[in-house]
Design a protein around this motif. Structure first.
Motif, PDB file in Angstrom:
ATOM      1  N   ALA A 145       7.859  46.600  56.081  1.00 48.83           N
ATOM      2  CA  ALA A 145       6.708  45.992  56.758  1.00 48.83           C
ATOM      3  C   ALA A 145       6.392  44.615  56.180  1.00 48.83           C
ATOM      4  CB  ALA A 145       5.489  46.904  56.632  1.00 48.83           C
ATOM      5  N   ARG A 146       6.584  44.454  54.878  1.00 46.95           N
ATOM      6  CA  ARG A 146       6.315  43.164  54.254  1.00 46.95           C
ATOM      7  C   ARG A 146       7.338  42.112  54.704  1.00 46.95           C
ATOM      8  NH1 ARG A 146       3.440  42.973  48.643  1.00 46.95           N
ATOM      9  NH2 ARG A 146       2.432  41.388  49.890  1.00 46.95           N
ATOM     10  N   VAL A 147       8.580  42.558  54.867  1.00 50.20           N
ATOM     11  CA  VAL A 147       9.624  41.643  55.357  1.00 50.20           C
ATOM     12  C   VAL A 147       9.317  41.245  56.801  1.00 50.20           C
ATOM     13  CG1 VAL A 147      12.073  41.452  55.950  1.00 50.20           C
ATOM     14  CG2 VAL A 147      11.397  42.590  53.832  1.00 50.20           C
ATOM     15  N   ILE A 148       8.932  42.238  57.599  1.00 51.73           N
ATOM     16  CA  ILE A 148       8.594  41.972  59.002  1.00 51.73           C
ATOM     17  C   ILE A 148       7.389  41.042  59.095  1.00 51.73           C
ATOM     18  CG2 ILE A 148       7.656  43.034  61.101  1.00 51.73           C
ATOM     19  CD1 ILE A 148       9.477  45.435  60.526  1.00 51.73           C
ATOM     20  N   ALA A 149       6.414  41.235  58.202  1.00 52.39           N
ATOM     21  CA  ALA A 149       5.237  40.358  58.200  1.00 52.39           C
ATOM     22  C   ALA A 149       5.642  38.914  57.932  1.00 52.39           C
ATOM     23  CB  ALA A 149       4.238  40.832  57.144  1.00 52.39           C
ATOM     24  N   ALA A 150       6.586  38.709  57.015  1.00 52.53           N
ATOM     25  CA  ALA A 150       7.071  37.359  56.705  1.00 52.53           C
ATOM     26  C   ALA A 150       7.755  36.738  57.923  1.00 52.53           C
ATOM     27  CB  ALA A 150       8.043  37.417  55.523  1.00 52.53           C
ATOM     28  N   ASN A 151       8.586  37.543  58.607  1.00 50.08           N
ATOM     29  CA  ASN A 151       9.251  37.055  59.819  1.00 50.08           C
ATOM     30  C   ASN A 151       8.242  36.783  60.929  1.00 50.08           C
ATOM     31  OD1 ASN A 151      11.806  37.228  58.688  1.00 50.08           O
ATOM     32  ND2 ASN A 151      12.137  39.325  59.373  1.00 50.08           N
ATOM     33  N   SER A 152       7.183  37.609  60.955  1.00 48.18           N
ATOM     34  CA  SER A 152       6.144  37.436  61.979  1.00 48.18           C
ATOM     35  C   SER A 152       5.447  36.088  61.828  1.00 48.18           C
ATOM     36  CB  SER A 152       5.106  38.561  61.870  1.00 48.18           C
ATOM     37  OG  SER A 152       5.703  39.817  62.100  1.00 48.18           O
ATOM     38  N   ARG A 153       5.219  35.687  60.579  1.00 52.97           N
ATOM     39  CA  ARG A 153       4.564  34.393  60.345  1.00 52.97           C
ATOM     40  C   ARG A 153       5.428  33.247  60.874  1.00 52.97           C
ATOM     41  NH1 ARG A 153       3.739  36.858  55.221  1.00 52.97           N
ATOM     42  NH2 ARG A 153       1.591  37.559  54.927  1.00 52.97           N
ATOM     43  N   ILE A 154       6.733  33.378  60.675  1.00 52.03           N
ATOM     44  CA  ILE A 154       7.658  32.338  61.146  1.00 52.03           C
ATOM     45  C   ILE A 154       7.612  32.245  62.668  1.00 52.03           C
ATOM     46  CG2 ILE A 154      10.081  31.650  61.311  1.00 52.03           C
ATOM     47  CD1 ILE A 154      10.477  33.049  58.568  1.00 52.03           C
ATOM     48  N   GLU A 155       7.685  33.401  63.317  1.00 56.43           N
ATOM     49  CA  GLU A 155       7.650  33.426  64.792  1.00 56.43           C
ATOM     50  C   GLU A 155       6.300  32.978  65.324  1.00 56.43           C
ATOM     51  OE1 GLU A 155      10.120  33.828  66.781  1.00 56.43           O
ATOM     52  OE2 GLU A 155      11.565  34.374  65.235  1.00 56.43           O
ATOM     53  N   ALA A 156       5.235  33.337  64.619  1.00 54.35           N
ATOM     54  CA  ALA A 156       3.889  32.963  65.054  1.00 54.35           C
ATOM     55  C   ALA A 156       3.693  31.448  65.028  1.00 54.35           C
ATOM     56  CB  ALA A 156       2.850  33.641  64.164  1.00 54.35           C
ATOM     57  N   SER A 157       4.387  30.780  64.099  1.00 50.80           N
ATOM     58  CA  SER A 157       4.227  29.327  63.954  1.00 50.80           C
ATOM     59  C   SER A 157       4.694  28.563  65.189  1.00 50.80           C
ATOM     60  CB  SER A 157       4.994  28.839  62.721  1.00 50.80           C
ATOM     61  OG  SER A 157       6.399  29.009  62.916  1.00 50.80           O
ATOM     62  N   GLN A 158       5.453  29.251  66.061  1.00 49.80           N
ATOM     63  CA  GLN A 158       5.974  28.600  67.269  1.00 49.80           C
ATOM     64  C   GLN A 158       5.204  29.026  68.525  1.00 49.80           C
ATOM     65  OE1 GLN A 158      10.296  29.110  67.414  1.00 49.80           O
ATOM     66  NE2 GLN A 158      10.271  29.546  65.218  1.00 49.80           N
ATOM     67  N   ALA A 159       4.074  29.720  68.314  1.00 50.76           N
ATOM     68  CA  ALA A 159       3.358  30.290  69.462  1.00 50.76           C
ATOM     69  C   ALA A 159       2.213  29.435  69.973  1.00 50.76           C
ATOM     70  CB  ALA A 159       2.834  31.675  69.088  1.00 50.76           C
ATOM     71  N   GLY A 160       2.161  28.163  69.578  1.00 52.13           N
ATOM     72  CA  GLY A 160       1.152  27.249  70.100  1.00 52.13           C
ATOM     73  C   GLY A 160      -0.265  27.728  69.863  1.00 52.13           C
ATOM     74  N   GLU A 161      -1.042  27.825  70.938  1.00 49.27           N
ATOM     75  CA  GLU A 161      -2.452  28.214  70.814  1.00 49.27           C
ATOM     76  C   GLU A 161      -2.636  29.671  70.379  1.00 49.27           C
ATOM     77  OE1 GLU A 161      -1.603  28.514  75.339  1.00 49.27           O
ATOM     78  OE2 GLU A 161      -0.865  27.420  73.586  1.00 49.27           O
ATOM     79  N   TYR A 162      -1.535  30.421  70.393  1.00 53.06           N
ATOM     80  CA  TYR A 162      -1.600  31.833  69.979  1.00 53.06           C
ATOM     81  C   TYR A 162      -1.248  32.002  68.497  1.00 53.06           C
ATOM     82  CZ  TYR A 162      -1.776  32.752  74.976  1.00 53.06           C
ATOM     83  OH  TYR A 162      -2.139  32.782  76.299  1.00 53.06           O
TER      84      TYR A 162
END
Length: 204
Positions: A151-168
């Motif tokens: 889950a901690r690894v996924i959370a790290a990947n989630s932050r990376i993907e979130a950085s490309q989500a614009g207003e989201y």
């Protein structure tokens, strides 16, 4: 079973039950976070395309954790029953021993010996099973650490993907933070369970 030993076993089992209950609640929160993230990613469309499959991983981790904790709860409940049984048999032993002393020299005093030996044997067997179950539970608790680390690894990947989500960005980063925090809590709770069981083992 000594009084202090019995007390430590009861305290350890009660502590484990409380910590596991907290782990279960956190796992449910992760599942809810996955559902919220899925809804946000759906609204974000192409901007959060890479985040969408991550929500499935988060949900699977939550399900795996809940399943593991349910299984572990059965072990913890069994430990509680073993502790209660051992305590009762220990008390029975003490009573038999007292009666045996009082009946010393009486005509049928020897008839107490067999019963006393049987209760002692059952107490020993119960304690051996308790120790065996403690070892099994330690292994099961180690299994819970795997989804927590994942889950901690996924959370790290989630932050990376979130950085490309614009207003989201903020909404998805909040999901990543909640998953990371939940994983840390699970790790801490499981560590407390393992510590409680280790103390019992050391005390043997």
């Amino acid at each position: 079973m000594q009084v202090n030993q019995a007390k430590s076993q009861f305290v350890a089992v009660a502590s484990i039950a409380a910590e596991l209950s907290a782990v279960m609640e956190v796992a449910k929160e992760i599942s809810l976070a996955a559902a919220n993230a899925k809804a946000i990613a759906f609204r974000a469309g192409e901007k959060a395309k890479g985040f969408q499959p991550i929500t499935d991983f988060i949900n699977e981790l939550a399900k795996d954790t809940i399943e593991l904790v349910n299984n572990i709860n059965e072990y913890a409940f069994h430990l509680y029953r073993l502790t209660v049984n051992e305590q009762r048999m220990t008390e029975a032993c003490k009573r038999f021993e007292k009666v045996e002393q009082l009946a010393a020299g009486a005509r049928y005093a020897d008839s107490l010996t067999t019963s006393l030996q049987e209760v002692r044997l059952r107490t020993q067997l119960c304690h051996r099973e308790f120790i065996l179950q403690v070892s099994e539970l330690l292994i099961k608790l180690a299994d819970v650490m795997h989804p927590a680390r994942a889950a901690r690894v996924i959370a790290a990947n989630s932050r990376i993907e979130a950085s490309q989500a614009g207003e989201y960005l903020q909404s998805l980063q909040a999901v990543a933070e909640s998953v990371d925090n939940a994983a840390q809590i699970i790790n801490d709770k499981v560590h407390k369970c393992r510590s409680a069981l280790t103390i019992i083992n050391v005390a043997e």
